[in-house]
Scaffold this motif. Structure first.
Motif, PDB file in Angstrom:
ATOM      1  N   ALA A 269       2.872   1.002  -1.612  1.00 47.48           N
ATOM      2  CA  ALA A 269       2.379   2.123  -2.131  1.00 47.48           C
ATOM      3  C   ALA A 269       1.254   1.112  -0.880  1.00 47.48           C
ATOM      4  CB  ALA A 269       2.707   1.673  -3.177  1.00 47.48           C
ATOM      5  N   ARG A 270       0.719   0.484  -0.539  1.00 50.37           N
ATOM      6  CA  ARG A 270      -0.710   0.593   0.521  1.00 50.37           C
ATOM      7  C   ARG A 270      -0.046   0.642   1.532  1.00 50.37           C
ATOM      8  NH1 ARG A 270      -4.876  -3.251  -0.956  1.00 50.37           N
ATOM      9  NH2 ARG A 270      -6.119  -2.508   1.139  1.00 50.37           N
ATOM     10  N   TYR A 271       1.284   0.503   2.487  1.00 43.93           N
ATOM     11  CA  TYR A 271       1.189   0.911   3.489  1.00 43.93           C
ATOM     12  C   TYR A 271       2.246   1.802   3.301  1.00 43.93           C
ATOM     13  CZ  TYR A 271       1.895  -4.710   4.170  1.00 43.93           C
ATOM     14  OH  TYR A 271       1.549  -5.955   4.770  1.00 43.93           O
ATOM     15  N   ASP A 272       2.213   2.951   2.505  1.00 47.37           N
ATOM     16  CA  ASP A 272       2.585   3.906   2.753  1.00 47.37           C
ATOM     17  C   ASP A 272       1.281   5.200   2.742  1.00 47.37           C
ATOM     18  OD1 ASP A 272       5.517   3.237   1.731  1.00 47.37           O
ATOM     19  OD2 ASP A 272       5.005   4.060  -0.019  1.00 47.37           O
ATOM     20  N   ALA A 273       0.577   4.186   2.052  1.00 51.52           N
ATOM     21  CA  ALA A 273      -0.708   5.533   2.087  1.00 51.52           C
ATOM     22  C   ALA A 273      -1.353   5.509   3.217  1.00 51.52           C
ATOM     23  CB  ALA A 273      -1.427   5.197   0.494  1.00 51.52           C
ATOM     24  N   ALA A 274      -1.399   4.452   3.861  1.00 52.22           N
ATOM     25  CA  ALA A 274      -1.913   4.363   5.358  1.00 52.22           C
ATOM     26  C   ALA A 274      -1.057   4.690   6.512  1.00 52.22           C
ATOM     27  CB  ALA A 274      -1.820   2.944   5.746  1.00 52.22           C
ATOM     28  N   ALA A 276      -0.004   8.094   5.852  1.00 52.44           N
ATOM     29  CA  ALA A 276      -0.094   9.088   5.185  1.00 52.44           C
ATOM     30  C   ALA A 276      -0.001  10.576   6.713  1.00 52.44           C
ATOM     31  CB  ALA A 276      -1.017   9.549   4.225  1.00 52.44           C
ATOM     32  N   CYS A 370      -2.683  -2.182   7.216  1.00 55.94           N
ATOM     33  CA  CYS A 370      -3.073  -0.470   6.539  1.00 55.94           C
ATOM     34  C   CYS A 370      -3.995  -0.760   8.051  1.00 55.94           C
ATOM     35  CB  CYS A 370      -3.400  -0.482   5.611  1.00 55.94           C
ATOM     36  SG  CYS A 370      -2.723  -0.600   4.488  1.00 55.94           S
TER      37      CYS A 370
END
Ligand SMILES: Cc1ncc(COP(=O)(O)O)c(C=O)c1O
Length: 376
Positions: A269-274, A276, A370
């Protein structure tokens, strides 16, 4: 003088050991002290605990995930005179196991979004097997990178064509489809405990899970020379046993698996957000399925340059897998392909890139990854 932080490896089984060192060391000591090193209480205990965790009635340990697949096929009566459909975008083990069982592989292309078997091409191959091929008696979808193959479509196809379904769960311990754990949907399921897997031994290991008591009994014999009773081979078997040390280690690690999968999900989820604001899309999630992120895989036309840039920032990456099975020297030109000739597979192999992914990654390390992927 400040020193550069250590590079972050793409996988780190040693960190997995250190995180649970006290429990693993105690389990190893228990196994060593027992004086019994092959097919004993640890192996039986692990088989029972893994079956209970998975929700299957039987689990039979063996030496590795490749043997698990080959034994499962043999146990189901799949061998010479049978074709087995699987994918080329997988560890070579999946295809090697089919030939170990004496059957003929036929390789189906992938759906390029989820990287798993394309059901439409499977349907075509089941209806019209490639010329010269024996009938397709089994299908091995691979739940790749931690996410389900499209079994909602593949299972009815297998039922319609009388093919058994063997799930390759080597990369998907704990993932679900429609709320059901992968490994409980097909006729039989095979897991690897290679050290980098979501549930990894500190050596080799594998297991075969089924709801079929008679099949489990046959598999338990096949893994040890075909013995139903000691020293009497009722049929020709192999030596593929899960040893007591690895079983004890796996018993120590299994209770942590669900929490570790949750940690992988949080890192993803943190990689996804990075990503964005980046031009690179995060990995697609199959609707109705849960992903356990054995790998977090991006798709990059300029993969080599990105890999080098990440390496320069101390971020290790991997490629799973750089050469599809049908293009590897041992298989090229002699292994059967479906009508699409694995075109999506070849494109994916040229572009996939796996980021660091293991539950022991610290928040600071995740932040470094990230920062490195944000500008992509
Ligand atoms: C998809 C897949 N199938 C099968 C295997 C074989 O497992 P093992 O290495 O334990 O033989 C692996 C692991 O390498 C894998 O990733």
């Amino acid at each position: 003088m400040s020193t550069a932080p250590a590079s972050i490896p793409q996988a780190n089984p040693g960190a997995g050991y250190r995180a649970l060192k006290a429990e693993i060391d105690a389990a190893v000591a228990r196994a060593l002290e027992s004086g019994w090193y092959i097919l004993g209480a640890e192996g039986r205990g692990f088989e029972a605990e893994f079956a209970a965790w998975l929700g299957r009635t039987h689990a039979v340990g063996c030496a590795n995930g490749t043997d698990a697949l080959a034994l499962a096929l043999r146990g189901l009566g799949i061998g010479p005179g049978c074709a087995v459909a699987t994918v080329s975008h997988t560890a070579v083990a999946t295809v090697a196991a089919i030939e170990m069982a004496g059957a003929v592989p036929v390789l189906i292309d992938i759906d390029p979004v989820h990287y798993t078997m394309d059901p439409a091409e499977l349907a075509a191959v089941l209806a019209h097997p490639p010329a010269g091929l024996p009938p397709v008696r089994a299908v091995i979808p691979v739940h790749l990178y931690g996410q389900a193959a499209d079994l909602d479509t593949i299972l009815p196809l297998c039922a319609r064509h009388g093919a058994v379904l063997v799930e390759d769960c080597a990369q998907a311990h704990g993932a679900t489809l429609g709320g059901r754990k992968l490994g409980t949907l097909g006729d039989v399921a095979c897991f690897s405990f290679y050290p980098t897997k979501n549930l990894g031994a500190l050596g080799d290991g594998g297991i075969i899970a089924t709801h079929d008591a008679a099949l489990a009994e046959r598999l338990a014999a096949l893994r040890q020379y075909g013995w139903h009773q000691h020293y009497i081979s009722d049929e020709v078997g192999v030596n593929s046993r899960l040893d007591e040390l690895q079983a004890a280690i796996l018993r120590a690690k299994l209770p942590h698996l669900d929490a570790q999968n949750a940690r992988r999900g949080a890192i993803a989820a943190r990689y996804d957000a990075a990503l964005a604001g980046a031009s690179v899309a995060p990995p697609a999630r199959r609707p109705g399925a849960s992903h356990v992120f054995h790998q977090y895989v991006l798709r990059l036309p300029d993969r080599a340059a990105v890999q080098a840039a990440l390496r320069a920032q101390g971020v290790g990456t991997g490629v799973h897998y750089p050469v599809p099975v049908h293009l590897q020297p041992a298989y090229r030109g002699r292994v059967a392909l479906g009508p699409v000739a694995c075109r999506a597979t070849e494109r994916a192999a040229a572009e996939v890139l796996s980021l660091p992914m293991y539950p022991e990654l610290s928040d600071a390390e995740v932040a470094r990854v990230c920062a490195a992927i944000g500008p992509l």
